[in-house]
Design a protein around this motif. Structure first.
Motif, PDB file in Angstrom:
ATOM      1  N   LEU A 208      54.435 -71.380  71.925  1.00  0.00           N
ATOM      2  CA  LEU A 208      54.115 -70.032  72.575  1.00  0.00           C
ATOM      3  C   LEU A 208      52.896 -69.928  71.836  1.00  0.00           C
ATOM      4  O   LEU A 208      52.384 -70.066  70.902  1.00  0.00           O
ATOM      5  CB  LEU A 208      55.098 -69.069  72.147  1.00  0.00           C
ATOM      6  N   VAL A 209      51.977 -69.313  72.842  1.00  0.00           N
ATOM      7  CA  VAL A 209      50.580 -68.956  72.805  1.00  0.00           C
ATOM      8  C   VAL A 209      50.396 -67.404  72.742  1.00  0.00           C
ATOM      9  O   VAL A 209      50.905 -66.511  73.389  1.00  0.00           O
ATOM     10  CB  VAL A 209      49.529 -69.685  73.634  1.00  0.00           C
ATOM     11  N   LEU A 210      49.510 -66.926  71.720  1.00  0.00           N
ATOM     12  CA  LEU A 210      49.308 -65.358  71.832  1.00  0.00           C
ATOM     13  C   LEU A 210      47.818 -65.633  72.567  1.00  0.00           C
ATOM     14  O   LEU A 210      46.706 -65.811  71.982  1.00  0.00           O
ATOM     15  CB  LEU A 210      48.875 -64.707  70.212  1.00  0.00           C
ATOM     16  N   TRP A 223      52.471 -62.741  74.395  1.00  0.00           N
ATOM     17  CA  TRP A 223      52.804 -64.168  74.039  1.00  0.00           C
ATOM     18  C   TRP A 223      53.078 -64.910  75.574  1.00  0.00           C
ATOM     19  O   TRP A 223      53.877 -64.181  76.350  1.00  0.00           O
ATOM     20  CB  TRP A 223      54.155 -64.236  73.105  1.00  0.00           C
ATOM     21  N   THR A 224      52.909 -66.063  75.510  1.00  0.00           N
ATOM     22  CA  THR A 224      53.111 -66.916  76.899  1.00  0.00           C
ATOM     23  C   THR A 224      53.067 -68.448  76.419  1.00  0.00           C
ATOM     24  O   THR A 224      52.946 -68.999  75.314  1.00  0.00           O
ATOM     25  CB  THR A 224      51.725 -66.745  77.872  1.00  0.00           C
ATOM     26  N   TYR A 233      43.715 -71.168  70.126  1.00  0.00           N
ATOM     27  CA  TYR A 233      44.664 -70.124  70.258  1.00  0.00           C
ATOM     28  C   TYR A 233      45.647 -69.903  68.838  1.00  0.00           C
ATOM     29  O   TYR A 233      46.038 -70.823  68.261  1.00  0.00           O
ATOM     30  CB  TYR A 233      45.748 -70.025  71.281  1.00  0.00           C
ATOM     31  N   VAL A 234      46.023 -68.668  68.543  1.00  0.00           N
ATOM     32  CA  VAL A 234      46.972 -68.598  67.750  1.00  0.00           C
ATOM     33  C   VAL A 234      48.322 -68.853  68.300  1.00  0.00           C
ATOM     34  O   VAL A 234      48.536 -68.667  69.616  1.00  0.00           O
ATOM     35  CB  VAL A 234      47.166 -67.112  67.202  1.00  0.00           C
ATOM     36  N   VAL A 235      49.272 -69.620  67.395  1.00  0.00           N
ATOM     37  CA  VAL A 235      50.474 -70.276  68.322  1.00  0.00           C
ATOM     38  C   VAL A 235      51.552 -69.996  67.351  1.00  0.00           C
ATOM     39  O   VAL A 235      51.233 -69.887  66.101  1.00  0.00           O
ATOM     40  CB  VAL A 235      50.337 -71.692  68.757  1.00  0.00           C
ATOM     41  N   ARG A 236      52.735 -70.071  67.745  1.00  0.00           N
ATOM     42  CA  ARG A 236      53.918 -70.407  66.925  1.00  0.00           C
ATOM     43  C   ARG A 236      54.876 -71.160  67.519  1.00  0.00           C
ATOM     44  O   ARG A 236      55.014 -71.301  68.628  1.00  0.00           O
ATOM     45  CB  ARG A 236      54.510 -68.917  66.752  1.00  0.00           C
ATOM     46  N   ARG A 237      55.983 -71.767  66.816  1.00  0.00           N
ATOM     47  CA  ARG A 237      57.070 -72.704  67.307  1.00  0.00           C
ATOM     48  C   ARG A 237      58.178 -72.407  66.532  1.00  0.00           C
ATOM     49  O   ARG A 237      58.025 -72.106  65.179  1.00  0.00           O
ATOM     50  CB  ARG A 237      56.477 -73.864  67.486  1.00  0.00           C
ATOM     51  N   SER A 252      44.072 -78.399  75.620  1.00  0.00           N
ATOM     52  CA  SER A 252      43.318 -78.663  76.688  1.00  0.00           C
ATOM     53  C   SER A 252      44.387 -78.751  77.820  1.00  0.00           C
ATOM     54  O   SER A 252      45.200 -79.513  77.977  1.00  0.00           O
ATOM     55  CB  SER A 252      42.705 -79.818  76.409  1.00  0.00           C
ATOM     56  N   ASN A 253      44.126 -78.143  78.886  1.00  0.00           N
ATOM     57  CA  ASN A 253      44.978 -77.737  80.083  1.00  0.00           C
ATOM     58  C   ASN A 253      46.581 -77.667  79.521  1.00  0.00           C
ATOM     59  O   ASN A 253      47.546 -78.111  80.280  1.00  0.00           O
ATOM     60  CB  ASN A 253      45.030 -79.004  80.842  1.00  0.00           C
ATOM     61  N   GLY A 254      46.741 -76.842  78.544  1.00  0.00           N
ATOM     62  CA  GLY A 254      47.974 -76.562  77.860  1.00  0.00           C
ATOM     63  C   GLY A 254      48.444 -77.658  76.898  1.00  0.00           C
ATOM     64  O   GLY A 254      49.653 -77.394  76.528  1.00  0.00           O
TER      65      GLY A 254
END
Length: 358
Positions: A208-210, A223-224, A233-237, A252-254
């Motif tokens: 997930l990306v902030l 969050w998306t 990006y700041v992320v979490r999993r 890069s392109n998700g």
């Protein structure tokens, strides 16, 4: 003899046992949930946050209609108790007899912090009592939004009394410890350099990306999924046990190219604390700084925050002022008039926040 009791009787008995009164939100209110979570944690810790949430929800089935809302409020309450210092969060802990590594909650030992006024914050947990104090002193405890304090009765010295009762004194300086002030550009450059040194990450499941470009005050709405995002990006999993893992990623392109886990090795702060501050720096550099609101009230001002802040910042605002019921925001603090200028400077210099013109 078996007796059928109604919902109100059960809730009333729980409040009496916890020594709290229900606020307008009832058992979903911060005061009740903080006391209940604190009591349950005294028995269960060490345990994972998810275990504590699950047991809290199970114990309140039939008392709360909106179970998902209860889960969310319990999670928020746990975060608050960690920020205050009632619960300690240990990362990469392996408990004897278990092959489990992750983020665990540990009950903090009973302690106190004396305020300039002479009153004291009561911290820590006890498996035997809701608050580790004699009955007479427990009756003087003031519980506001999960924070417990006690005021002195002249000429008593709470420092001496609480110390003699076995509570450990924490200095305000130690309790309010925070990182050094730095410019947002320097903070971002530091993490960019660390990220550039990482090897190719490969696929990262359930990332997930902030997304700071989403112009909304709703923290959850930012969050998306990565989808077609490109950049850093700041992320979490999620992980199987414990809280989510936090990081800083190049996409890069998700597709994640590199991933830097937070917190960094040897960092004293939690992963979410590092991530939230990094996102604040990113937003400030992009000329869309996260905002706070100041509302004048008698004797001071209410400071409204729309996004979560690191626990060291929450501790500071809680001890300088007091946490109050939020209105149209995520969290609010009542700050004394004499401290407003200093605390606004703190928000600008360490969290890169900007005051809204509302």
């Amino acid at each position: 003899m078996i007796e059928v009791v109604d919902q109100g009787s059960v809730i009333g008995a729980a409040c009496a046992s916890l020594g709290v009164e229900l606020d307008a939100e009832g058992v979903l209110g911060t005061t009740y949930l903080s006391a209940a979570v604190r009591r349950l944690a005294g028995f269960l810790c060490p345990c994972s946050p998810r275990t504590l949430v699950r047991r809290m929800v199970e114990s309140h089935l039939g008392l709360v209609e909106d179970v998902p809302m209860l889960e969310e409020r319990v999670e928020t309450s746990i975060e608050g108790l960690v920020a205050i210092g009632d619960l300690l969060e240990l990362s990469d802990v392996a408990l004897e007899g278990e092959h489990v590594r992750g983020t665990w909650l540990v009950a903090a030992p009973p302690a106190f912090v004396v305020r300039p006024s002479g009153s004291a914050f009561i911290l820590g947990l006890s498996a035997d009592e809701q608050t580790p104090l004699p009955t007479e002193m427990r009756s003087r405890i003031i519980s506001r939004q999960g924070i417990r304090s006690i005021d002195p009765v002249p000429p008593e010295d709470l420092t001496t009394i609480l110390g003699d009762l076995g509570l450990r004194e924490l200095s305000a300086a130690a309790w309010l410890r925070s990182p050094k002030a730095t410019r947002p550009t320097d903070l971002l450059a530091f993490y960019d350099a660390k990220l550039a040194a990482q090897q190719h990450s490969g696929e990262v499941a359930e990332l997930l990306v902030l997304d700071g470009t989403r112009r909304t005050r709703s923290y959850r709405a930012r969050w998306t999924k990565p989808e077609t995002l490109t950049g850093t990006y700041v992320v979490r999993r999620p992980q199987a046990f414990g809280s989510d893992l936090w990081g800083y990623a190049q996409l890069s392109n998700g597709v994640p190219l590199k991933l830097l886990d937070l917190p960094l090795h040897g960092d004293r702060w939690r992963g979410c604390d590092a991530a939230w501050r990094l996102q604040m720096a990113i937003d400030a550099i992009a000329c869309r700084p996260q905002e706070y609101r100041l509302r004048a009230v008698e004797g001071g001002a209410i400071l409204d925050l729309f996004s979560p802040i690191p626990k060291w910042a929450r501790r500071r605002l809680a001890i300088i002022g007091s946490k109050v019921q939020p209105a149209g925001c995520l969290i609010s603090f009542l700050v004394p008039e004499a401290e407003i200028a200093t605390e606004e400077e703190f928000l600008r210099d360490l969290l890169f926040l900007s005051r809204t013109g509302e």
